[in-house]
Scaffold this motif. Sequence first.
Motif, PDB file in Angstrom:
ATOM      1  N   GLN A 282       0.832  -1.203   0.000  1.00 34.15           N
ATOM      2  CA  GLN A 282       0.000   0.000   0.000  1.00 34.15           C
ATOM      3  C   GLN A 282       0.862   1.247   0.000  1.00 34.15           C
ATOM      4  O   GLN A 282       0.561   2.232  -0.695  1.00 34.15           O
ATOM      5  N   LEU A 283       1.950   1.248   0.764  1.00 37.24           N
ATOM      6  CA  LEU A 283       2.836   2.407   0.794  1.00 37.24           C
ATOM      7  C   LEU A 283       3.490   2.631  -0.566  1.00 37.24           C
ATOM      8  O   LEU A 283       3.699   3.778  -0.986  1.00 37.24           O
ATOM      9  N   VAL A 284       3.796   1.553  -1.280  1.00 39.37           N
ATOM     10  CA  VAL A 284       4.331   1.689  -2.641  1.00 39.37           C
ATOM     11  C   VAL A 284       3.260   2.271  -3.561  1.00 39.37           C
ATOM     12  O   VAL A 284       3.535   3.163  -4.377  1.00 39.37           O
ATOM     13  N   LEU A 285       2.030   1.776  -3.449  1.00 40.65           N
ATOM     14  CA  LEU A 285       0.939   2.323  -4.263  1.00 40.65           C
ATOM     15  C   LEU A 285       0.769   3.825  -4.021  1.00 40.65           C
ATOM     16  O   LEU A 285       0.458   4.589  -4.943  1.00 40.65           O
ATOM     17  N   GLU A 286       0.970   4.243  -2.784  1.00 41.90           N
ATOM     18  CA  GLU A 286       0.839   5.657  -2.420  1.00 41.90           C
ATOM     19  C   GLU A 286       2.100   6.460  -2.747  1.00 41.90           C
ATOM     20  O   GLU A 286       2.115   7.692  -2.589  1.00 41.90           O
ATOM     21  N   ASN A 287       3.155   5.759  -3.151  1.00 42.19           N
ATOM     22  CA  ASN A 287       4.463   6.385  -3.375  1.00 42.19           C
ATOM     23  C   ASN A 287       4.975   7.067  -2.112  1.00 42.19           C
ATOM     24  O   ASN A 287       5.639   8.109  -2.162  1.00 42.19           O
TER      25      ASN A 287
END
Length: 359
Positions: A282-287
């Motif tokens: 999720q943190l990657v999706l949010e950058n």
Amino acid sequence: MANIMKTPGKYIQGAGELKNLGTHVKKMGTNFLVLLSKRNHEELGELLTASLTDAGYTCRFEIFNGECSLEEINRVTEIGKEAGCDAVVAVGGGKAIDTGKAVATYMDVPVIICPTIASNDAPCSGLSVCYNDQGVVCKVVYGKRNPDIVIVDTDIIAASPVRLFVAGMGDAMATYFEARACKASGARNFCRGVMPRTAYAMAALSYDILMESGVQAYQDVKNQTNSPAVEAVAEADILLSGVGFESCGLAAAHAINDGFAQVPQAHGALHGEKVAYGTLCQLVLENSMEEFEKVTAFFREVGLPVKLADLGITEVIEDEIRAVAAAACVKTQSTKNMPFPVSEEDVTAAILKVDELNK
């Protein structure tokens, strides 16, 4: 839309509190159906019996079969009705607890929850997640209310397997990030409303406690020692995360956790371990890469998964990863609560990027 939150009727936490069960359940019932595993019955049966009978109550013990399935819920419900029980006590881990909550819902009686591990945030919530024979979620049973009483004996939590304790930290870590996503998108929570600021503050406090006390608590539970750090993290894992996820909502982290049911290699991973990996995704999706690095460092210190091999996925098959993403992005999944559109391709890329960055 109204701001709505749900909490247990009473939350009790402390060293040795399970022996006070009979005192705590006053006015809850007189004939208790106690659901627990064979092992917990062997280890805690005498203590539970003494506590209830000394307080003037009767009890009927029933051994949990290990899976929160509709068949098990119906089986135990019939036993409770035939025995004339007017309250349910569920003792154990997440699946035993969820089964007990569903049984109490179908019997329409109070339920008292006594977790013996802090591996997930099920104890304080009003819902029960049911699985089929393949280990895939098949139904969610929503109770009329949250548990009437939750009793957390931290001496028992501190003596539990450290992997289970750490898995609870993985589940709790997602609470804040998923709440933040739901706040940004205005998503509905499990209470058919939107989160009040109180619930969001509880989700944020869960994160703060983990970052402040998680590593020390991990070390203490490794040594089977109760401590202020264990007390703090138990509260974060059980109370704050439980109220936080239900009253704030879920997002991509839990959806990706559910998706990993599509990968046989990951079936040995615990719920909180898969949620932890989902949080990184999720943190990657949010950058949100600065937070990604901070959370990854914490996960490494306490032994939570940071790459696919840590979930048991030693052979990465792209079709399986795509199946995870597809399952995480169905219309009913919580990826819809992200504040921006998330596609199957986005989730596939995030899962593989987390693995690549942490190999």
